[in-house]
Design an enzyme around this catalytic site. Structure first.
Site, PDB file in Angstrom:
ATOM      1  N   GLY A 108     -11.540 -11.496   2.348  1.00 20.26           N
ATOM      2  CA  GLY A 108     -11.364 -12.893   2.704  1.00 20.26           C
ATOM      3  C   GLY A 108     -11.320 -13.837   1.516  1.00 20.26           C
ATOM      4  N   GLU A 165      -9.097  -5.683  -0.192  1.00 19.28           N
ATOM      5  CA  GLU A 165      -8.561  -7.034  -0.368  1.00 19.28           C
ATOM      6  C   GLU A 165      -9.055  -7.813   0.840  1.00 19.28           C
ATOM      7  OE1 GLU A 165      -6.986 -10.227   0.134  1.00 19.28           O
ATOM      8  OE2 GLU A 165      -5.121  -9.213   0.679  1.00 19.28           O
ATOM      9  N   LYS A 220       0.826  -1.202   0.000  1.00 16.47           N
ATOM     10  CA  LYS A 220       0.000   0.000   0.000  1.00 16.47           C
ATOM     11  C   LYS A 220       0.867   1.262   0.000  1.00 16.47           C
ATOM     12  CE  LYS A 220      -3.626  -2.489   2.480  1.00 16.47           C
ATOM     13  NZ  LYS A 220      -4.455  -2.729   1.301  1.00 16.47           N
ATOM     14  N   GLU A 264     -14.615 -19.289   6.140  1.00 18.70           N
ATOM     15  CA  GLU A 264     -13.163 -19.123   6.012  1.00 18.70           C
ATOM     16  C   GLU A 264     -12.502 -19.483   7.330  1.00 18.70           C
ATOM     17  OE1 GLU A 264      -9.847 -15.760   4.713  1.00 18.70           O
ATOM     18  OE2 GLU A 264     -11.805 -15.124   5.469  1.00 18.70           O
TER      19      GLU A 264
END
Length: 478
Positions: free
Chosen positions: A251, A249, A160, A377
């Site tokens: 899971g 961005e 980033k 997840e």
């Protein structure tokens, strides 16, 4: 350790602190400030002014500064890695790899910046533009809020910070309250390299307070977030009210499809390696292992034997392959997911035990309709094995999820591999390996509920900027 605002180490405005815990021992190793809304307001105010100052620095000088930063990172690998290992529980050798990746990512984005060209539009492309010369330039968006998760605090910060800074934006960096100290060290090195003090700050605190507030501040031009899908959706909703971009961005429940004709040893190695790193706490790590029935039983037996030999323990020991989850609460959630899967009919083949923040490598034979095989997840060292018969069934299982971050397929038939890669619903598909794969150049991101936008040197600079058209009307007319 204190946070960094305006180039200075400071405490929170009300003096409150957050305890930083070593998950391997359960002991408090440090504290950091619990940033307040007042602190956030100050950080954004500095960033507004810092963006103007940083954007005015010539590109070649920015690159010199950021190259110096990359060198400083490499000079401090041992110190940063030790802090990351201590606060996050990641094995020390994996920490070192991550710190070196931070420096590499900055260098790659610096190189990309030199070829990030504007355009000249077709000359006399329309009758009404006769004699006009029209070109485009890229300009920074402004102040970025950069929210980084616990699992890769150094590498994901680079993904980033690097594109934001090379394009002239300023950054308010908000690290996870679980692993905040390495982020503070990174920002301090940016200052030492020559980045203006106001151009980057590192604000520690509770995400539920400052993370939500930063997206609603009108001075923030964009938000870049890596983390859970639920939080990402909430941030996107807030950003949408102000028509500002949110790069997310999120899971994943990434499949690895293994066919009968696969290189067997390679498939075993990729199955272990694609999940074991960082105790399975990796967004693109393989989380569903879809294995063809012809080799399923043998593969399950050999995988359990391989994982039984994995050295689990103190992450500071260079010989340890797997450490704890980042916190005991996270390990308890993984334990709950294991128990739920067993209750739904899963057959436990290995592990299933928790000791504090440590979860033993766990293998479960599951069916394709269980939660863990679809939308649950599991962020820990769990290997759900799902049998399949045909390529169509494998793809159906792989796509039967709300997520679509990464994927992998292992087979000796490249036609089959390409069919899978073409039909699978994910942001990347690795042929011959697990989906636990990310390069600095790669446009990394997912389909469906796995996020919006891409991070990677081939595409991110476009997202970090806005295009301006400059037209010289009639300049070539007689």
């Amino acid at each position: 350790m204190q946070m960094l605002i305006g180039g200075k180490f400071v405490d929170s405005s009300d003096g409150t602190k957050i305890e930083v815990v070593n998950p391997a021992t359960g002991k408090i190793v440090d504290t950091v400030p619990a940033g307040t809304l007042e602190d956030l307001d100050r950080a954004i105010s500095f960033a507004v002014e810092g963006q103007k100052e940083w954007n005015a620095v010539p590109l070649h000088e920015k690159m010199r500064i950021l190259e110096k930063y990359a060198c400083l990172i490499e000079e401090n690998v041992e110190e940063i890695s030790k802090v990351m290992c201590e606060e996050g529980g990641k094995p020390i050798e994996q920490c070192k790899t991550e710190v070196y990746a931070n420096a590499a990512i900055f260098r790659i984005y610096c190189a990309a910046a030199y070829t990030f060209y504007g355009k000249t539009l077709p000359y006399n492309g329309e009758a009404r533009a006769q004699g006009d010369v029209v070109m485009t330039v890229h300009e920074p968006l402004g102040v970025f809020a950069c929210i980084v998760p616990f699992n890769y605090p150094c590498e994901l910060a680079a993904h980033k910070l690097a594109p934001m800074l090379v394009t002239g934006n300023s950054v308010v960096l908000l690290p996870s309250s679980k692993t905040p100290r390495s982020a503070i060290m990174i920002v301090d090195l940016l200052y030492k390299a020559g980045v203006p003090a106001n151009a980057v700050c590192c604000l520690t605190g509770r995400g539920s307070l400052i993370g939500a507030a930063v997206a609603a501040d009108p001075r923030v031009a964009a938000v870049s977030f890596t983390g859970s899908t639920g939080v990402g959706i909430s941030l996107a909703e807030t950003c949408a009210k102000f028509l500002r971009p949110a790069f997310l961005e999120l899971g994943g429940n990434d499949p690895l499809i293994i066919f009968d004709d696969a290189d067997y040893e390679k498939a075993l190695n990729e199955t272990v390696a694609g999940r074991i790193g960082n105790a399975g706490q990796t967004c693109c790590a393989s989380k569903r292992f879809i294995v063809q029935k012809g080799i399923f039983d043998k593969f399950a037996k050999d995988l359990t034997a391989r994982l039984s030999a994995v050295k689990v323990g103190d992450p500071a020991d260079p010989c340890v392959e797997m450490g704890p989850c980042v916190r005991e609460a996270d390990a308890r959630e993984v334990e709950r997911q294991i128990q739920l899967t067993i209750a739904q009919g899963g057959e436990l083949l290995l592990g299933g035990k928790r000791d504090g923040a440590f979860v033993a490598p766990t293998v479960i034979k599951t069916s394709k309709d269980m939660d863990i095989a679809r939308d649950m997840e599991c962020f820990g060292p769990v290997w759900p094995l799902i049998p399949f018969e045909t390529i169509d069934e494998a793809i159906e299982i792989a796509n039967n999820t709300i997520f679509g971050l990464s994927s992998g397929v292992i087979t000796s038939d490249m036609q089959v591999a390409m069919k899978v890669a073409n039909r699978i619903e994910s942001g990347s598909c690795i042929i011959g390996g697990s989906g636990n794969y990310r390069l600095a150049h790669q446009p990394f991101g997912g389909y469906k509920y796995s996020g919006v936008g891409r991070e990677g040197a081939v595409s991110t600079l476009e997202e970090m900027t806005q295009q301006k058209t400059i037209a010289f009307k009639g300049i070539l007319n007689d």
